[in-house]
Enzyme design. Sequence first.
Site, PDB file in Angstrom:
ATOM      1  N   TRP A 177       0.797  -1.360  -0.133  1.00  0.00           N
ATOM      2  CA  TRP A 177      -0.031   0.058   0.033  1.00  0.00           C
ATOM      3  C   TRP A 177       0.831   1.162   0.013  1.00  0.00           C
ATOM      4  CZ3 TRP A 177       2.152   2.221   4.342  1.00  0.00           C
ATOM      5  CH2 TRP A 177       2.595   1.138   5.097  1.00  0.00           C
ATOM      6  N   ASN A 178       2.123   1.131   0.174  1.00  0.00           N
ATOM      7  CA  ASN A 178       2.835   2.515   0.509  1.00  0.00           C
ATOM      8  C   ASN A 178       3.139   3.460  -0.886  1.00  0.00           C
ATOM      9  OD1 ASN A 178       4.873   0.481  -0.081  1.00  0.00           O
ATOM     10  ND2 ASN A 178       6.507   1.529   0.891  1.00  0.00           N
ATOM     11  N   LYS A 201      -2.018  -7.729  -8.347  1.00  0.00           N
ATOM     12  CA  LYS A 201      -2.733  -7.715  -7.236  1.00  0.00           C
ATOM     13  C   LYS A 201      -2.157  -6.474  -6.326  1.00  0.00           C
ATOM     14  CE  LYS A 201      -2.631  -9.296  -3.164  1.00  0.00           C
ATOM     15  NZ  LYS A 201      -3.110  -8.224  -2.476  1.00  0.00           N
ATOM     16  N   PRO A 202      -3.014  -5.543  -5.986  1.00  0.00           N
ATOM     17  CA  PRO A 202      -2.484  -4.569  -5.309  1.00  0.00           C
ATOM     18  C   PRO A 202      -2.969  -4.622  -3.796  1.00  0.00           C
ATOM     19  CG  PRO A 202      -4.648  -3.930  -6.594  1.00  0.00           C
ATOM     20  CD  PRO A 202      -4.370  -5.231  -6.842  1.00  0.00           C
ATOM     21  N   ASP A 203      -2.459  -3.766  -2.834  1.00  0.00           N
ATOM     22  CA  ASP A 203      -2.857  -4.083  -1.438  1.00  0.00           C
ATOM     23  C   ASP A 203      -4.490  -3.730  -1.378  1.00  0.00           C
ATOM     24  OD1 ASP A 203      -1.799  -4.211   1.636  1.00  0.00           O
ATOM     25  OD2 ASP A 203      -3.545  -2.735   1.347  1.00  0.00           O
ATOM     26  N   GLY A 251       7.029  -6.255  -0.703  1.00  0.00           N
ATOM     27  CA  GLY A 251       6.450  -6.382   0.483  1.00  0.00           C
ATOM     28  C   GLY A 251       7.349  -6.624   1.639  1.00  0.00           C
ATOM     29  N   SER A 252       6.612  -7.102   2.858  1.00  0.00           N
ATOM     30  CA  SER A 252       7.402  -7.301   3.705  1.00  0.00           C
ATOM     31  C   SER A 252       8.298  -8.736   3.695  1.00  0.00           C
ATOM     32  CB  SER A 252       6.585  -7.725   5.267  1.00  0.00           C
ATOM     33  OG  SER A 252       5.659  -8.732   4.951  1.00  0.00           O
ATOM     34  N   GLU A 273      11.318  -7.735  -3.442  1.00  0.00           N
ATOM     35  CA  GLU A 273      11.834  -6.462  -2.797  1.00  0.00           C
ATOM     36  C   GLU A 273      10.952  -6.118  -1.586  1.00  0.00           C
ATOM     37  OE1 GLU A 273      13.507  -4.374  -4.753  1.00  0.00           O
ATOM     38  OE2 GLU A 273      13.370  -5.404  -6.783  1.00  0.00           O
ATOM     39  N   CYS A 307      10.229   1.975   1.558  1.00  0.00           N
ATOM     40  CA  CYS A 307      11.376   0.961   2.045  1.00  0.00           C
ATOM     41  C   CYS A 307      12.477   1.378   1.914  1.00  0.00           C
ATOM     42  CB  CYS A 307      11.185  -0.149   0.851  1.00  0.00           C
ATOM     43  SG  CYS A 307      11.436   0.447  -0.732  1.00  0.00           S
ATOM     44  N   GLU A 405      12.457  -3.543  11.410  1.00  0.00           N
ATOM     45  CA  GLU A 405      12.039  -2.335  10.495  1.00  0.00           C
ATOM     46  C   GLU A 405      10.583  -1.647  11.228  1.00  0.00           C
ATOM     47  OE1 GLU A 405       9.835  -3.385   6.736  1.00  0.00           O
ATOM     48  OE2 GLU A 405      10.928  -1.914   5.834  1.00  0.00           O
TER      49      GLU A 405
HETATM   50  P1  NAD Z   1       3.044  -7.360   3.226  1.00  0.00           P
HETATM   51  O1  NAD Z   1       3.933  -8.331   2.907  1.00  0.00           O
HETATM   52  O2  NAD Z   1       2.045  -7.515   4.374  1.00  0.00           O
HETATM   53  O3  NAD Z   1       2.036  -7.287   1.985  1.00  0.00           O
HETATM   54  C1  NAD Z   1       2.277  -7.090   0.601  1.00  0.00           C
HETATM   55  C2  NAD Z   1       1.420  -7.294  -0.470  1.00  0.00           C
HETATM   56  O4  NAD Z   1       1.592  -9.090  -0.365  1.00  0.00           O
HETATM   57  C3  NAD Z   1       0.088  -7.087  -0.093  1.00  0.00           C
HETATM   58  O5  NAD Z   1      -0.565  -6.962  -1.487  1.00  0.00           O
HETATM   59  C4  NAD Z   1      -0.545  -8.538   0.501  1.00  0.00           C
HETATM   60  O6  NAD Z   1      -1.935  -8.444   0.167  1.00  0.00           O
HETATM   61  C5  NAD Z   1       0.178  -9.525  -0.131  1.00  0.00           C
HETATM   62  N1  NAD Z   1       0.274 -10.915   0.466  1.00  0.00           N
HETATM   63  C6  NAD Z   1       0.019 -10.889   1.751  1.00  0.00           C
HETATM   64  N2  NAD Z   1       0.398 -12.376   2.088  1.00  0.00           N
HETATM   65  C7  NAD Z   1       0.620 -12.749   0.949  1.00  0.00           C
HETATM   66  C8  NAD Z   1       0.978 -14.263   0.712  1.00  0.00           C
HETATM   67  N3  NAD Z   1       1.087 -15.531   1.281  1.00  0.00           N
HETATM   68  N4  NAD Z   1       1.296 -14.848  -0.613  1.00  0.00           N
HETATM   69  C9  NAD Z   1       1.170 -13.641  -1.735  1.00  0.00           C
HETATM   70  N5  NAD Z   1       0.930 -12.351  -1.414  1.00  0.00           N
HETATM   71  C10 NAD Z   1       0.659 -12.201  -0.162  1.00  0.00           C
HETATM   72  O7  NAD Z   1       3.761  -5.897   3.338  1.00  0.00           O
HETATM   73  P2  NAD Z   1       3.051  -4.716   3.509  1.00  0.00           P
HETATM   74  O8  NAD Z   1       3.047  -4.125   5.222  1.00  0.00           O
HETATM   75  O9  NAD Z   1       1.867  -4.195   2.800  1.00  0.00           O
HETATM   76  O10 NAD Z   1       4.102  -3.387   3.061  1.00  0.00           O
HETATM   77  C11 NAD Z   1       5.328  -2.900   3.755  1.00  0.00           C
HETATM   78  C12 NAD Z   1       6.766  -3.777   3.480  1.00  0.00           C
HETATM   79  O11 NAD Z   1       6.685  -3.638   2.139  1.00  0.00           O
HETATM   80  C13 NAD Z   1       7.696  -2.988   4.346  1.00  0.00           C
HETATM   81  O12 NAD Z   1       8.286  -3.942   4.710  1.00  0.00           O
HETATM   82  C14 NAD Z   1       8.319  -2.644   3.245  1.00  0.00           C
HETATM   83  O13 NAD Z   1       9.973  -2.377   3.476  1.00  0.00           O
HETATM   84  C15 NAD Z   1       8.291  -3.178   2.240  1.00  0.00           C
HETATM   85  N6  NAD Z   1       8.486  -2.575   0.802  1.00  0.00           N
HETATM   86  C16 NAD Z   1       9.436  -2.947   0.015  1.00  0.00           C
HETATM   87  C17 NAD Z   1       9.839  -2.322  -1.062  1.00  0.00           C
HETATM   88  C18 NAD Z   1      11.076  -2.662  -1.864  1.00  0.00           C
HETATM   89  O14 NAD Z   1      11.234  -2.045  -3.078  1.00  0.00           O
HETATM   90  N7  NAD Z   1      11.935  -3.137  -1.257  1.00  0.00           N
HETATM   91  C19 NAD Z   1       9.078  -1.173  -1.598  1.00  0.00           C
HETATM   92  C20 NAD Z   1       7.871  -0.863  -0.704  1.00  0.00           C
HETATM   93  C21 NAD Z   1       7.571  -1.712   0.411  1.00  0.00           C
END
Ligand code: NAD
Length: 540
Positions: A177-178, A201-203, A251-252, A273, A307, A405
């Site tokens: 979402w960020n 698939k967005p958040d 994501g995370s 990422e 991130c 983080e």
């Molecule tokens: P998250 O991992 O909770 O979710 C990210 C996405 O993954 C969402 O769309 C979510 O619905 C989906 N998801 C959740 N569980 C899943 C699964 N089991 N299989 C497939 N998809 C799944 O992350 P968040 O809290 O929404 O985002 C913040 C994190 O993203 C932070 O850790 C940040 O550092 C990281 N981030 C990294 C970068 C980069 O370029 N390295 C950029 C932006 C954000």
Amino acid sequence: MATAHESDGALGDLIDPELPSSTYVLEPEVVSPLVKRIVTSHDAGTHRSTSPFTGAPLAAVPLSGPADVARAVERARNAQHDWAATSLVERGRVLDRLGTLVLDRQSEILDLIQMESGKSRRSAFEEVADVAQTCRHYVVRGPRYLADRRVPGALSVLTGARVHRRPVGVVGVIAPWNYPLTLALSEAIPALLAGNAVVLKPDPQTTLSALWAAELLAEAGLPDDLLVVVAGGGDVGAALVDHVDHVAFTGSTATGRKVAARAGERLIGATLELGGKNPLYVAADADLDAAVPGVVRACFSNAGQLCMSIERLVLHERIADEFLERFVPAVRELALGAGLDYTADIGSLVSAAQLDKVTAHVDDALAKGARALAGAVHRSDVGPYFYAPTVLDDVPDDAVCLREETFGPVVAVTRVSSDDEAVHVMNDTEYGLNASVWSRDVARARRIAARVEAGTVVINDGYLQAWGSAGAPMGGMKASGLGRRHGREAIDAVTEAQSVVAQRGLSAGLSLDTLYALGGDVPSRALTGAMHVMRRLRLP
Ligand code: NAD
């Protein structure tokens, strides 16, 4: 952007049984055309997103089920074959138009990004700029990245070897979402240019921004079904990994590990990422006039929900006091606000969950003896999830905010007595996403950068110069990820290298079989001689 608290419009498919339509912040005429793009059979329910600025319900967004995900990928797969057969010039033209459209229509998407994510307008603009920049880069450089390459063959004159880059097929993009616009598009752009289709698939909190991006691509001339959107949470993301040919996940780190495991089972490629605990070092010779505003931006852009954001500030002891005397007041002066304009420096955190995490990290550090030089307060007077930009000093080693983080507006200060110690502190983390070094001596900063374990090291800036360099690969070492976005690497990730190697000289009787027909040790001796000659001539 039309908003309403008093809407009398019918929401049609979007009716949330628990809420009357008049409750939503966004007008149905804004939401309905966008959500029509979601692949859904309407039996998986709806997600109610929340306005981070006020906590009010923002919109009801229909969700996709597992069967919808399979259908979305099938549609994308059917469309991909024709798309891959169109010329690179034609594919580039679509992306060129996208780059122009996103700049021309920025006010619409800036509103939507701010309303869904709660960020400041300046941070939202950085997304628009990134998309335009990424389009331009791949339109200009993409053909070179995708061009066939001649490479040395087994026997220099007798072997003609070429490497072709072929699209993998359907790329699944899973985004957080960020940065809802840029993370929907920045990996889709090289993927589409290379002849792939994309299922995005967005958040759930930021689905509308991603749908707007899909709409804009259609306006730019992208044929139907080449960028298809599915909506939902982790279950929908996991289902997507089960069907696509490559997954580009942002994501995370915790979720990234699950995605990698699933992609590994299927033997598909994965670009991951992930999170960071990014350090910034101010060396003894840094230009503090430049460093103070630059470090403020590095730590607090998008309220730290970036991130690449800096969460560990490493100061050389010779300049530490002077730096903090100037840095802390600048942090205190940052304006928090919820307006859809450029007046606020910093927006809101995205959700109650994010606020809880930031509060827990700060409270933990303070309970263990840290001192707050600025912030450390929930700014509920501005909005439900606003948190004051926070600078923590004397943070003990076992504080959670030094290791995990935070993903919020919180930075912890550490003092060091040498560049060597700075490098040690910077590398003392499981992460390796981004780092920053401030020094008047760029050559010295480059030497420090060479010892830092991070995918990007930015000299005399925090993150923007690296993010904006679309030709420079961007991604994480260690637990911060696998693979890179941007540059040639992003094209390589979504294409397969195919080597086509031709044996030449058949008509002149020079084939390998002619040689082998000589029998005994003659072929081996001839090949040994040929290899000695090639070595002496330094043929590759
Ligand atoms: P998250 O991992 O909770 O979710 C990210 C996405 O993954 C969402 O769309 C979510 O619905 C989906 N998801 C959740 N569980 C899943 C699964 N089991 N299989 C497939 N998809 C799944 O992350 P968040 O809290 O929404 O985002 C913040 C994190 O993203 C932070 O850790 C940040 O550092 C990281 N981030 C990294 C970068 C980069 O370029 N390295 C950029 C932006 C954000």
